[in-house]
Design an enzyme around this catalytic site. Structure first.
Site, PDB file in Angstrom:
ATOM      1  N   VAL A  72      -5.307   2.244  11.311  1.00 54.59           N
ATOM      2  CA  VAL A  72      -5.707   0.849  11.475  1.00 54.59           C
ATOM      3  C   VAL A  72      -5.019   0.344  12.738  1.00 54.59           C
ATOM      4  CG1 VAL A  72      -5.768  -1.434  10.423  1.00 54.59           C
ATOM      5  CG2 VAL A  72      -5.918   0.602   8.972  1.00 54.59           C
ATOM      6  N   HIS A  79      -7.440  -8.975  11.609  1.00 55.82           N
ATOM      7  CA  HIS A  79      -8.300  -8.078  10.836  1.00 55.82           C
ATOM      8  C   HIS A  79      -7.547  -6.820  10.403  1.00 55.82           C
ATOM      9  CE1 HIS A  79     -12.023  -6.206   9.502  1.00 55.82           C
ATOM     10  NE2 HIS A  79     -11.697  -5.130  10.192  1.00 55.82           N
TER      11      HIS A  79
END
EC number: 2.5.1.78
Length: 154
Positions: A72, A79
């Site tokens: 990520v 986000h």
């Protein structure tokens, strides 16, 4: 008594494929090195998409633990934080619901692409090692009958 083999499932995110594909290669070779059997590899679009695949694997009797692999990467919004925290929370919930280890081999949140590249091997191999150790140790817990003195399981 010969120890039962450890059977793993791996769920890997396709998002940030340049990173996650290398993580998968490292995880597969490390599992083989540690004499664990990787029974199933499921590729999902992104880390947020992992929980359903994890759940499906945990339902299988031939899976002892699930290893998750993903990256990520930090963006300009929050986000990445939402994706990482929600995914991690659900992974913990699934592990305790099914009484099987699910290990977190997800790089991030907050990691840059360069930092993620540097962490490929570390996160992949640690997630595999954690899954194997947890299966071994929970099996030892299952074998306990009555304890009169302190037992250390390692």
């Amino acid at each position: 008594m010969q120890e039962k083999s450890i059977r793993l499932g791996i769920v890997v995110a396709e998002f940030n494929y340049d990173i996650t594909q290398l993580m998968l290669q490292k995880a597969l070779s490390h599992a083989k090195f540690l004499n664990a059997e990787v029974k199933v590899v499921i590729k999902v679009p992104g880390t947020f998409d992992m929980p359903l695949a994890i759940k499906k694997l945990l339902e299988k009797d031939f899976i002892d633990a699930v290893v998750t692999l993903g990256a990520v990467i930090k963006g300009e919004t929050k986000h990445d934080e939402i994706v990482a925290s929600q995914t991690a929370r659900k992974i913990v919930d699934l592990s305790t619901e099914f009484n099987k280890p699910v290990t977190l081999g997800i790089i991030g949140h907050g990691a840059t692409h360069e930092q993620a590249v540097e962490r490929i091997e570390e996160y992949a191999t640690r997630a595999v090692e954690a899954a194997i150790k947890l299966v071994q140790r929970t099996r030892k817990i299952d074998e306990l009958k009555e304890v009169k003195e302190t037992v250390i399981i390692d």
